[in-house]
Write an enzyme that holds these catalytic residues in place. Structure first.
Site, mmCIF file in Angstrom:
data_model
loop_
_atom_site.group_PDB
_atom_site.id
_atom_site.type_symbol
_atom_site.label_atom_id
_atom_site.label_comp_id
_atom_site.label_asym_id
_atom_site.label_seq_id
_atom_site.Cartn_x
_atom_site.Cartn_y
_atom_site.Cartn_z
ATOM 1 N N ASP A 49 0.788 -1.245 0.000
ATOM 2 C CA ASP A 49 0.000 0.000 0.000
ATOM 3 C C ASP A 49 0.820 1.296 0.000
ATOM 4 O OD1 ASP A 49 -1.461 -2.145 0.897
ATOM 5 O OD2 ASP A 49 -1.977 -1.262 2.821
ATOM 6 N N GLU A 229 -10.256 -3.025 4.863
ATOM 7 C CA GLU A 229 -8.952 -2.423 5.149
ATOM 8 C C GLU A 229 -8.884 -1.034 4.501
ATOM 9 O OE1 GLU A 229 -5.961 -6.185 5.096
ATOM 10 O OE2 GLU A 229 -6.430 -5.436 3.116
#
Ligand code: FRU
Length: 520
Positions: A49, A229
């Site tokens: 990420d 998430e």
């Protein structure tokens, strides 16, 4: 085994490793076969990420989930890169390393303009990172995820972790990915943080980033087939009007994404500084992207008010991420995308477009206007322009009576990537099942599609290809499809194809992109 034999084995092994290293070292850094030429990827090792995106004192900061030691997930830390245009990135040393067995998971960075935290030592504002600290399970002890702070008083070059971390601890094994921003409305800091297994986003508020009060929860809603998430919340103008805005709450989902594995959904609604209220029924699922490879996207904190919001995602999917055949790095980011909201027949929807400054990277271009498929293919096969591996293809196709029409890209020896539109089922799609290397994961070969009624309009497809990825922006960004692709070494051609019927005229503009790296 005797010492001598062990010694010989080690010697042989070291020869093999040395040979492998030498073979890879002969390729200049940033010019490896699949190395993106205008997307961010770390010099080496693993990334997932994007983290802590922020614009501060003329620099964009991209932090990213990073393993400083290997090209696989582990030892998670925040890598760091800076840029003045969101395209040319300079990688800096690791900003937040794993320490004392605590990994640094996803989070955000804020600018503390008024020193609410007391961390800013000079006269200027300082940067504060809010991240999840992850202590993995040990023996009978389960893992722990908590929210933590670190600060920098030198434009993000060095960081100090807060001595009284964590600032938020529910004693949970899954509680992560804080997105923090200053809310003018509430006159305090707001944090969104995910309760992955409950399919909830929890909202907290704080005057100083150190003390947090729970104010509301959102969810479950939409898709709940996996852990929630990387929540995100941002306000956008509708149809370009600053007088009319809506809030977008984006949530990553893994697994349970639309195309299998990881995917991202969004909700449109209102936010009053404490609570997000969905405009749509909670059964409606909206997807930010219809490909397999856009996950945990983040927007930028600190953008000047008149600048449109931008989002960058991890261009990968947890299904295949560990196996993608790139070296010496693994993982890369999407192109930064300008965000807006547009009123469509179905309702207000998110629109994503590549940032404008990308155009500055165009080198040679070929422009073909109102041509038949035969003329077009003849013109594209001449010269070098339509033979790049890092390029943009922008086409407008009047569908006419064509049943299916589209592009075969990165073609070589019976291998090709298809980007097409089928008029019968009104779907735009990317098919990578016949494109080069696919066998490294059973989940990799895929055809990803999105329903996109044209309502009589021509089809506009903006396609970005960067050696190992393709991003489609259809109808001005109303639908995006992001997929990795690993073509054969000499795959370069572009051809238009047709299945059934006859389309109207086609116009296309193909531009090669200069690399953002200076390759020796
Ligand atoms: C999403 C994610 C986050 C977590 C990070 C760990 O890809 O699982 O929830 O913070 O990756 O690397």
């Amino acid at each position: 085994m005797e010492c001598l034999q062990v010694g010989r084995l080690i010697y042989l092994l070291s020869l093999t490793i040395a040979g492998f290293e030498a073979q890879h070292r002969s390729t200049p850094l940033y010019d490896e076969p699949y190395r993106p030429q205008y997307h961010f990827s770390p010099r080496q090792n693993w990334t997932n990420d994007p983290n802590g995106l922020v614009y501060f004192e003329g620099e964009y900061h991209l932090f990213f989930q990073f393993n400083p030691l290997r090209d696989e997930w582990g030892h998670m830390s925040w890598g760091h890169a800076v840029s003045r245009d969101l395209l040319h990135w300079r990688e800096l040393p690791v900003a937040l390393p794993e320490e004392n067995g605590i990994m640094i998971f996803t989070g955000s960075t804020v600018i503390d303009q008024r020193n609410t935290s007391g961390f800013c030592t000079g006269k200027k504002p300082c940067l504060i990172a809010v991240y999840t600290g992850y202590a993995p399970p040990k023996g009978s002890k389960s893992g722990l995820q908590t929210q933590n702070l670190a600060f920098s008083n030198d434009r993000g070059r060095t960081w100090t972790k807060y001595e009284h971390n964590p600032v938020l601890n529910l004693n949970l094994a899954d509680f992560r990915d804080p997105k923090v921003f200053w809310s003018d409305q509430a006159a305090c800091w707001v944090m969104l943080v995910s309760l992955p297994n409950d399919h909830k986003v929890a909202f907290y508020r704080s005057p100083d980033l150190k003390h947090w009060n729970h104010v509301s929860d959102f969810g479950p809603a939409g898709a709940t087939g996996g852990q929630w998430e990387c929540p995100e919340l941002f306000e956008l103008p509708v149809d370009g009007s600053r007088a009319k805005t809506r809030w977008v709450l984006k949530v990553g989902l893994n697994p349970g994404g639309l195309q299998g594995g990881s995917g991202e959904q969004y909700f449109i609604g209102s936010f009053d500084g404490a609570r997000f209220v969905n405009d749509n029924p909670s059964s409606l699922t909206l997807w930010t992207d219809y490909g397999k490879d856009c996950y945990c996207a983040l927007t930028l904190n600190g953008l000047p008010r008149n600048q449109p919001q931008v989002m960058i995602g991890w261009m990968n999917n947890w299904q295949c991420a560990a196996a993608v055949p790139t070296h010496p790095w693994r993982g890369q980011m999407t192109i930064p995308r300008k965000l807006s909201l547009r009123t469509t027949i179905e309702g207000v929807r998110l629109v994503e477009q590549p940032i404008k400054s990308l155009q500055a990277l165009r080198s040679q271009s070929i422009v073909l206007t109102n041509q038949s498929i035969e003329e077009l293919n003849r013109n594209l096969s001449e010269g070098d322009v339509a033979k790049g591996r890092a390029f943009e293809l922008d086409s407008t196709i009047s569908l006419g009576r064509a049943e299916e029409v589209g592009w075969k890209l990165l073609t070589a020896d019976g291998s090709y990537l298809v980007v097409g539109y089928n008029q019968r089922n009104e779907k735009v799609f990317v098919d990578r099942t016949h494109a080069g290397v696919t066998a490294f994961s059973k989940d990799f070969p895929a055809r990803t599609a999105a329903t996109l009624p044209l309502h009589g309009d021509s089809l506009r497809l903006e396609i970005l290809v960067d050696r190992c990825s393709v991003e489609i922006f259809a109808q001005g960004g109303r639908v995006t499809i992001t997929d990795l692709v690993f073509p054969l070494a000499d795959a370069r051609g572009i051809r238009m194809y047709l299945k059934g019927g006859q389309p109207g005229p086609v116009s296309v503009n193909v531009s090669n992109f200069r690399s953002v790296y200076s390759i020796p």
